[in-house]
Design an enzyme around this catalytic site. Structure first.
Site, PDB file in Angstrom:
ATOM      1  N   CYS A  81      -6.601  13.728   3.574  1.00  0.00           N
ATOM      2  CA  CYS A  81      -5.210  13.896   3.128  1.00  0.00           C
ATOM      3  C   CYS A  81      -4.990  13.390   1.704  1.00  0.00           C
ATOM      4  CB  CYS A  81      -4.255  13.186   4.078  1.00  0.00           C
ATOM      5  SG  CYS A  81      -4.385  11.375   4.067  1.00  0.00           S
ATOM      6  N   ASN A  83      25.656 -22.889  19.170  1.00  0.00           N
ATOM      7  CA  ASN A  83      25.585 -21.727  18.280  1.00  0.00           C
ATOM      8  C   ASN A  83      26.187 -22.086  16.925  1.00  0.00           C
ATOM      9  OD1 ASN A  83      25.763 -19.284  16.961  1.00  0.00           O
ATOM     10  ND2 ASN A  83      26.398 -18.133  18.777  1.00  0.00           N
ATOM     11  N   CYS A  99     -12.033  -1.740  -8.041  1.00  0.00           N
ATOM     12  CA  CYS A  99     -11.383  -2.216  -6.811  1.00  0.00           C
ATOM     13  C   CYS A  99     -11.222  -3.730  -6.838  1.00  0.00           C
ATOM     14  CB  CYS A  99     -12.203  -1.802  -5.595  1.00  0.00           C
ATOM     15  SG  CYS A  99     -11.470  -2.315  -4.024  1.00  0.00           S
ATOM     16  N   CYS A 150      -7.384  -5.220  -2.690  1.00  0.00           N
ATOM     17  CA  CYS A 150      -6.000  -5.448  -2.247  1.00  0.00           C
ATOM     18  C   CYS A 150      -5.715  -4.823  -0.884  1.00  0.00           C
ATOM     19  CB  CYS A 150      -5.020  -4.914  -3.286  1.00  0.00           C
ATOM     20  SG  CYS A 150      -4.951  -3.097  -3.403  1.00  0.00           S
ATOM     21  N   CYS A 188      26.280 -17.680  14.374  1.00  0.00           N
ATOM     22  CA  CYS A 188      26.809 -16.314  14.513  1.00  0.00           C
ATOM     23  C   CYS A 188      27.259 -15.807  13.143  1.00  0.00           C
ATOM     24  CB  CYS A 188      27.973 -16.296  15.500  1.00  0.00           C
ATOM     25  SG  CYS A 188      28.651 -14.638  15.766  1.00  0.00           S
ATOM     26  N   CYS A 219      -4.965   0.801   0.258  1.00  0.00           N
ATOM     27  CA  CYS A 219      -5.498   2.066   0.786  1.00  0.00           C
ATOM     28  C   CYS A 219      -5.629   2.017   2.298  1.00  0.00           C
ATOM     29  CB  CYS A 219      -6.836   2.381   0.138  1.00  0.00           C
ATOM     30  SG  CYS A 219      -8.090   1.092   0.348  1.00  0.00           S
TER      31      CYS A 219
END
Length: 689
Positions: A630, A415, A661, A664, A418, A667
């Protein structure tokens, strides 16, 4: 009224004989908030009628009538079905109840319904119109004028509206209209029912212990089926409810103890199509990691999920292939309280996307932990037991590694990562130094014969630098990543009024973990002149793994196994069932016979940004049937994109402006209804100079 309609869809049930059962929210158990919304709607429809009194019938009409009476500041009278001994002169009409198949009297005292009253009648159902006729009769007996009738639910197919209109009632309003209940299916007028989103609904499930829904079902295990859906196994979920009738699933739904409204168990499970993958030919998930045969690639990560014998034994019994036991060190460890914090969506509870912990290493005495590991390996010889260790100097690293080997451990994890160690020279500070990790890896490697697996910190710019140093020192594998240093600001996570930087994990960190794993995997394959040392090592992936698909992403980038912590802390060891099921089904569907075939198969897909195709485009595609109007796509495109979407406020539909457009797909990502898809990739139009 949309709220009422949604409750009918979610919680209404059909019974034989054209009966719509709404006892969860109207006529047995009442939803006060819904009743308030109903009253507001009735007020908007009847407020102009100058009523002087509201009349209803016991019992189900009382709640909405009283709510409306409160808002309109009018007295509410309910017609009784039995005459009390204290009632004097009364008005009586008779109505036939089709639900109870009997004639019932409706009784109102003449004291409370008088000549000159302008009566607004409110009730739960309009069916055949008999109750409405009886109320009209009572008003006529009293010399009162009936100015309107309002019903929460109208069963249009039973003809009650026509009966009342023919009797002279001129103003009738129903908040939800049922067109039919044929085949025990609720069909609402002017409501286009959308199929339940099974993953969205399953995510609402509380994943109860000793689930009441399964106990009520008796013929199947709907709780297990829902858990399968929740962890990305929706088609195999049917195996746990294959013998269940609709009545079984309805009983299960009634027993649901969700704090809001019950999970739509029947609708969710009945919308799943039969699995096309033959579950009798699932392949084995066995794989070799660091020369060690593993029954599957799923391991517990070194953390709070594996701190004693009993915990790990239960995990092994559940099906986990191995454990990276909680890190053992020579120093005394004292933990703080509280030591955890989480990131939820808004004010939600239980399901968090990010998890912060201030936990350090094992609090057990060193000898106790190695005795636990010894017993685990003796009792579970086919499981893989790996000791995670952390020293403060070379002597400690070597001593702990030898103790692990003597205990029978299959490997040792170092380890170096940590993020919240209080002792100097330990934790992620060491992991950022190629010199230190190389020194410690080399000394451990020289002291034991079992595989040595350094664990990398993500709190570094180039994870490959310490990783290369570890591999050059002889490391057999690399674990990545440990938690990310972070800060959360909730007061509940303060320790005696103080805060600190600590580790962040959970599904929110998975993309970051995958980036580090990708760089480590590319270190093996893309080095200009890789040496045998820097090209031959295994990878163990850690970071935000909850589902089999999450695990698959790590495997496809080159990991031979994966470690899970935060998901176990949230959902328990039981998630191993769906990790195994999903990965096996995926392999069977693709015709993959060995898990090793998937290791690193997606590496070739990753290129530097300057090598990506910039001459073609994929336009978004709008599905008018799924679109709910919406307008979220237009908002995001306008304010965060390229103003390429026009929203028609009359039709509430978006329209793409192709000349603006750029493909991308913002939407598509923000659409809550999944109504935006993708077209075929085409060449970009050349701009004229």
């Amino acid at each position: 009224m949309k709220t009422l309609i949604n409750r009918i869809i979610q919680d209404g049930h059909c019974l034989e004989g054209g009966i719509l059962k709404v006892d969860r929210f109207i006529n047995h158990q009442m939803d006060p908030y819904l009743m308030k919304q109903v009253a507001v709607e009735f007020f908007s429809r009847f407020g102009h009628l100058e009523a002087t009194k509201i009349v209803t019938v016991e019992a189900s009409g009382i709640a909405p009538a009283v709510m409306l009476g409160y808002m309109m500041e009018l007295p509410v009278v309910f017609a009784k079905k039995q005459k009390p001994s204290t009632m004097g002169d009364s008005l009586v009409a008779t109505v036939h109840s089709f639900t109870k198949d009997m004639d019932c009297p409706l009784i109102i005292s003449r004291e409370h319904l008088r000549s000159g009253d302008r009566v607004l009648f409110i009730d739960d159902f309009l069916a055949y119109g008999n109750t409405g006729l009886a109320i009209l009769d009572l008003c006529q007996q009293a010399g009162a004028e009936l100015v309107g009738m309002g019903f929460l639910i109208e069963k249009e197919f039973q003809g009650g509206r026509k009966v009342l209109v023919d009797a002279g009632v001129t103003h009738i309003e129903s908040l939800a209209i049922v067109e039919s209940l044929e085949n025990n299916q609720i069909k609402l007028k002017d409501v286009r029912l959308r199929r339940v989103n099974i993953y969205e609904e399953a995510s609402r499930c509380l994943l109860c212990q000793d689930a009441p829904c399964t106990k009520a079902c008796k013929t199947g295990d709907p709780a297990r089926a829902i858990r399968a859906i929740r962890f990305d196994n929706h088609k195999p979920a049917l195996q746990w409810v294959k013998d269940c009738t609709d009545a079984d699933l309805e009983r299960a739904e009634e027993a649901c103890i969700h704090y809001n409204w019950p999970i739509r168990i029947k609708e969710m499970l009945r919308s799943i199509h039969k699995d096309e993958v033959d579950d009798t030919h699932y392949p084995s998930l066995d794989i070799t990691f660091c020369g060690i045969k593993c029954e599957n690639p799923f391991f517990l990560a070194s953390s709070a999920v594996c701190t004693n014998y009993e915990m790990v034994a239960r995990a092994f019994d559940a099906g986990w292939a191995g454990v990276f036991y909680k890190t053992i060190c020579m120093q005394e460890i004292k933990e703080v309280s509280p030591r955890f914090d989480a990131m939820h969506n808004n004010a939600s509870h239980g399901d968090f996307y990010g998890f912060r912990n201030m936990e350090q290493l094992s609090e057990n005495p060193v000898e106790m932990d190695f005795d636990i590991l010894r017993r685990l390996k003796q009792d579970y010889p086919t499981k893989v037991v790996i000791a995670s260790i952390m020293g403060q100097n070379e002597d400690e690293w070597m001593k702990l590694a030898r103790m692990a080997e003597e205990a029978g451990c299959d490997a040792v994890e170092l380890n170096f990562s940590c993020p919240q160690m209080k002792h100097k020279g330990m934790g992620s500070d060491v992991g950022q130094s190629p010199e230190l990790v190389k020194t410690y890896t080399a000394c451990v490697k020289s002291s034991v014969k079992i595989p040595v697996i350094p664990k990398m910190t993500p709190n570094i710019t180039h994870i490959t630098e310490p990783a290369v140093a570890c591999v050059e020192a002889g490391a057999d594998a690399i674990s990545a990543i440990n938690t990310i240093k972070s800060v959360t600001m909730t007061f509940d996570a303060e320790v005696s009024g103080q805060r600190t930087i600590s580790g962040y994990s959970g599904r929110a960190v998975r993309p970051i973990a995958l980036r580090h794993v990708l760089e480590l995997a590319q270190m093996r394959t893309l080095t200009p002149h890789p040496s045998p040392l820097t090209s031959q090592f295994d990878l163990s992936g850690i970071g935000g793994i909850e589902t089999w698909r999450d695990a698959l992403e790590f495997i496809q980038l080159g990991c031979g196994n994966v470690q899970v912590c935060t998901a176990v802390m949230q959902y328990g060891y039981r998630i191993i069932d769906d990790l195994i099921l999903g990965l096996q089904r995926y392999m069977a569907k693709r015709g993959v016979t060995e898990l090793q075939q998937l290791v690193g198969e997606r590496l070739e897909k990753f290129q530097n940004p300057d090598h990506l195709d910039r001459d073609t485009i994929i336009y978004p595609k709008f599905d008018k049937e799924l679109c709910i109007g919406c307008g979220r796509c237009e908002v995001s495109c306008s304010d965060g994109g390229h103003q390429a979407i026009v929203f028609d406020h009359e039709t509430r539909r978006p329209r793409l402006v192709g000349t603006k457009c750029v493909g991308c797909h913002l939407c598509r990502l923000v659409c809550p209804a999944g109504a935006i898809g993708m077209t075929k990739r085409i060449a970009k139009k050349q701009l004229s100079k």
